[in-house]
Each structure stands twice: as C-alpha cells, then as structure tokens.
Design an enzyme around this catalytic site. Structure first.
Site, mmCIF file in Angstrom:
data_model
loop_
_atom_site.group_PDB
_atom_site.id
_atom_site.type_symbol
_atom_site.label_atom_id
_atom_site.label_comp_id
_atom_site.label_asym_id
_atom_site.label_seq_id
_atom_site.Cartn_x
_atom_site.Cartn_y
_atom_site.Cartn_z
ATOM 1 C CE LYS A 112 -11.752 -68.103 -59.642
ATOM 2 N NZ LYS A 112 -11.750 -68.161 -58.174
ATOM 3 C CE LYS A 195 -5.427 -70.269 -63.137
ATOM 4 N NZ LYS A 195 -5.710 -69.353 -62.100
ATOM 5 C CE LYS A 198 -10.319 -74.243 -57.750
ATOM 6 N NZ LYS A 198 -9.639 -73.895 -56.525
HETATM 7 P P1 TYM Z 1 -6.570 -71.114 -55.040
HETATM 8 O O1 TYM Z 1 -7.278 -71.944 -54.026
HETATM 9 O O2 TYM Z 1 -7.166 -71.000 -56.399
HETATM 10 O O3 TYM Z 1 -5.097 -71.663 -55.254
HETATM 11 C C1 TYM Z 1 -4.206 -71.882 -54.163
HETATM 12 C C2 TYM Z 1 -2.808 -71.449 -54.553
HETATM 13 O O4 TYM Z 1 -2.339 -72.165 -55.705
HETATM 14 C C3 TYM Z 1 -1.829 -71.273 -56.661
HETATM 15 N N1 TYM Z 1 -2.027 -71.834 -58.007
HETATM 16 C C4 TYM Z 1 -1.061 -72.000 -58.908
HETATM 17 N N2 TYM Z 1 0.256 -71.724 -58.887
HETATM 18 C C5 TYM Z 1 0.981 -72.036 -59.970
HETATM 19 N N3 TYM Z 1 0.465 -72.611 -61.086
HETATM 20 C C6 TYM Z 1 -0.846 -72.908 -61.162
HETATM 21 N N4 TYM Z 1 -1.346 -73.472 -62.250
HETATM 22 C C7 TYM Z 1 -1.675 -72.594 -60.045
HETATM 23 N N5 TYM Z 1 -2.997 -72.755 -59.778
HETATM 24 C C8 TYM Z 1 -3.197 -72.285 -58.528
HETATM 25 C C9 TYM Z 1 -2.615 -69.990 -56.449
HETATM 26 O O5 TYM Z 1 -1.926 -68.870 -56.961
HETATM 27 C C10 TYM Z 1 -2.744 -69.953 -54.937
HETATM 28 O O6 TYM Z 1 -1.609 -69.380 -54.350
HETATM 29 N N6 TYM Z 1 -7.607 -66.392 -53.842
HETATM 30 C C11 TYM Z 1 -6.842 -67.547 -53.459
HETATM 31 C C12 TYM Z 1 -7.113 -68.038 -52.063
HETATM 32 C C13 TYM Z 1 -6.960 -67.038 -50.980
HETATM 33 C C14 TYM Z 1 -5.751 -66.454 -50.515
HETATM 34 C C15 TYM Z 1 -6.117 -65.625 -49.431
HETATM 35 C C16 TYM Z 1 -4.427 -66.550 -50.908
HETATM 36 C C17 TYM Z 1 -7.957 -66.553 -50.197
HETATM 37 N N7 TYM Z 1 -7.448 -65.698 -49.267
HETATM 38 C C18 TYM Z 1 -5.159 -64.885 -48.738
HETATM 39 C C19 TYM Z 1 -3.481 -65.808 -50.217
HETATM 40 C C20 TYM Z 1 -3.841 -64.980 -49.147
HETATM 41 C C21 TYM Z 1 -7.185 -68.668 -54.414
HETATM 42 O O7 TYM Z 1 -8.239 -68.706 -55.010
HETATM 43 O O8 TYM Z 1 -6.273 -69.672 -54.454
#
Ligand code: TYM
Length: 330
Positions: A112, A195, A198
């Site tokens: 990032k 992957k 967004k």
């Molecule tokens: P975030 O908001 O980027 O994404 C949310 C969830 O979607 C999954 N994901 C994917 N899975 C499969 N293929 C993809 N291309 C793909 N893109 C996104 C992510 O793995 C995620 O599960 N750090 C986390 C948010 C967070 C969190 C937490 C998660 C904050 N606190 C506590 C679990 C527990 C994040 O940025 O997800």
C-alpha cells in the site's frame, strides 16, 4: 458457542465480489453456530485520507450491504468501529507491545505504501495491523473469517496475544484465521495474476454497480488463447477464476461446470456467468435500497450493535488496564 469477529473497510462506494466470496459469505454462514461480531472499520479507513461526507455515506452503505447480504442483527452484533472507543484504546496498548521491525514486515503495508508518494503515507497506515489485532482480541474471538491477504495480520494478532498472555497472565484467546481455500483469493478480471481490488475498477465486480455493466465486465474478462473450459489455476488463471466465481454463486461444483460447458466456447460461458451475476446482485441491490431508505431503523441497528459490542469490549479492556498497572479510577 465459539466467537467469531471480522471487519471490512468503508472505503469504496460498494463491496466487490472478492470481499463477498473471500469473506462476507463466510460471515453470513458462521452466524448459525457462532457468537458473531462484525464491524465496519472506519478507524482503519482514515489511515488514508477520506472525505468526511463520503466516509459517512460509505459507512451507512456498508452496513446496509452487510444486512442485505444476510447479516442478521438479531443474531449477530453488527457495529461501527468508531462507536466502540475500546478499539482505539486497546490499539494503543498493542502498539506498545509491537516491535518496530515486526510491524515493518507486514507485506500489505509495503504494497500500500509503495503505491503512494512517501509524504502521503501515514503512521496510521503503518500501525494499521496492530489496530486490527486489537479489534480481534477485544472480543476474545476464536475465529476470524477473512481472505488470503489478511493471513499475515492474523499471525501478528496471535503473536501479540501470546506476548501479552506470557508477559502478564492468560488474558486473550488465540484467534485462528478462517480462510476458505477455494475462494480466499478472487482475481482481477482484467489481470488474473492480481487479486481483485478496489484500487483497480476495471477488473472488479461491484455489488452496487449496474448489473448489466457487471455482466459486460465478465464478458470482456481476460482469458487465454485455448478453447477449453477447464480449471487450471497455473496455466488458465482467467478461466479458473471465472469457474470459481460461477461455482460459488450457483452451488454447482467446478467439475459439474466443466462437464456442462464441454465443447462450448468461452463466449457462451461468460455470457451465462454474466446472467448469473445479474440474478445474484439484483435482489441484493433492492434490499440495500430499502435498508438505506429507513434511516431511523439503520441508526437503531447500529446503536444496538455498538451497545452490545461495548459490553464485551469494555470487560476485556478493563482486565488489560489492570494487568498492565494502570491505576483504577471512579
Ligand atoms: P478489506 O476491507 O480490505 O476487505 C474485507 C475482506 O475482503 C477480503 N478480500 C478478498 N478476499 C478474496 N479475494 C479478494 N480479491 C479479496 N479482496 C478483499 C479481505 O481479505 C477481507 O477479509 N484489514 C481488513 C479489515 C479489518 C479486519 C479487522 C478484518 C480490520 N479489522 C479485524 C478481520 C478482523 C481489511 O482491510 O479488509
């Protein structure tokens, strides 16, 4: 009942198919036999600059999407992270437990931060995974349903929990990542080596986009020069990704789809998958609309969620404060 916690960022106008297949689908399924806590992580969102009006709107739309996808606010605790101040409070404690070098090894930060000019990279973006650890540990979660890209953050969470437990006394449950093999990484439709994310709109299917436009994106997905519809992630990444999506949305196995499309071209296959996507998102979009139309109800759901979450979070934080030697007050 075992506890589950997960979070999603309100940083886009819509969730995408990677979010859904990698994580949110599991959130919905796990509600049945888990005590579930799901949060929209707005504190995490501000690690990069956010427009305030947009952040407010995206947070609401995020909650509405989770409800539309089937998160049941009666069974699960659905809340907004900033409504529960204990996240930031435990986050600080966890920062003081984390080594600088340890935080520097997080590959998502490296990715990032590499995409932005150095002066725009905040310290918050660097400490982001430590706040994530606090999110999880506050609720003593046993399982954390996420996509593959979060695996390293879960390892850090376990390391921090272990460190606290051994430095003071057993306090935190060690959480396990709940990562579903077949759908843990959904790939970009235009670049099936990357992957779905967004940050690359062209290769992403959004829940709230015009369904016809999504079908069109599927029809123009990058594949290969062969003709055979066969799962082979290494040599046929594009087709394999589409097979994964098709299979997950319909419940047909990949083998069934291979048989069904034997002898047919990529065009027919993609056209059908486009229809599958339209049929899947249309009713979800209707539900999102109706949740957004009833502002009072949505507020009530968020408020109830925050109260329930605080009840659990405050207990954990009180134990932590006591163990580390903060004087009691009040
Ligand atoms: P975030 O908001 O980027 O994404 C949310 C969830 O979607 C999954 N994901 C994917 N899975 C499969 N293929 C993809 N291309 C793909 N893109 C996104 C992510 O793995 C995620 O599960 N750090 C986390 C948010 C967070 C969190 C937490 C998660 C904050 N606190 C506590 C679990 C527990 C994040 O940025 O997800």
């Amino acid at each position: 009942r075992p506890r589950v916690l997960s979070g999603i960022q309100p940083t886009a106008d819509s969730f995408h198919l990677g979010n859904y297949l990698g994580a949110l689908r599991q959130w919905v399924a796990l509600q049945d036999d888990h005590d579930a806590f799901y949060c929209v992580v707005d504190l995490h969102a501000i690690t990069v600059e956010q427009n305030p009006a947009e952040l407010r709107q995206r947070t609401r739309v995020s909650v509405a999407q989770l409800l539309a996808l089937g998160i049941d606010p009666e069974r699960s605790t659905l809340f907004v992270q900033s409504h529960v101040p204990e996240h930031a409070q435990l986050g600080w404690v966890m920062q003081c437990l984390t080594g600088f070098g340890e935080a520097g090894r997080m590959t998502q930060f490296k990715d990032k931060s590499a995409r932005q000019a150095a002066e725009h990279v905040s310290v918050g973006l660097f400490t982001y995974p430590i706040l994530q650890a606090a999110d999880i540990l506050l609720y003593q979660a046993n399982r954390v349903p996420v996509g593959e890209d979060q695996r390293q953050h879960l390892e850090l969470t376990r390391d921090l929990a272990n460190r606290f437990n051994s430095r003071y006394s057993p306090t935190f449950t060690l959480p396990e990542a709940h990562i579903v093999k077949g759908t843990a990484k959904i790939y970009d439709l235009q670049d099936p080596a990357a992957k779905m994310s967004k940050s690359v709109p062209a290769g992403m299917i959004e829940l709230l986009a015009d369904p016809k436009a999504s079908a069109k994106k599927i029809r123009s997905a990058v594949t290969d020069t062969e003709r055979e519809i066969r799962f082979d992630a290494e040599h046929k990444a594009g087709i394999s990704n589409l097979l994964t999506i098709y299979s997950s949305l319909t419940g047909k196995t990949v083998a069934e789809l291979e048989t069904q499309y034997a002898g047919q071209g990529y065009g027919d296959f993609k056209k059908d998958l486009g229809e599958v996507v339209i049929e899947w998102v249309t009713p979800i979009q209707d539900k999102v609309k109706s949740y957004l139309d009833d502002k009072a109800e949505l507020d009530k759901i968020m408020q109830r969620g925050a109260e329930r979450a605080r009840h659990v979070a405050a207990r954990t934080l009180a134990k932590v404060y006591k163990k580390i030697g903060f004087l009691p007050h009040g």
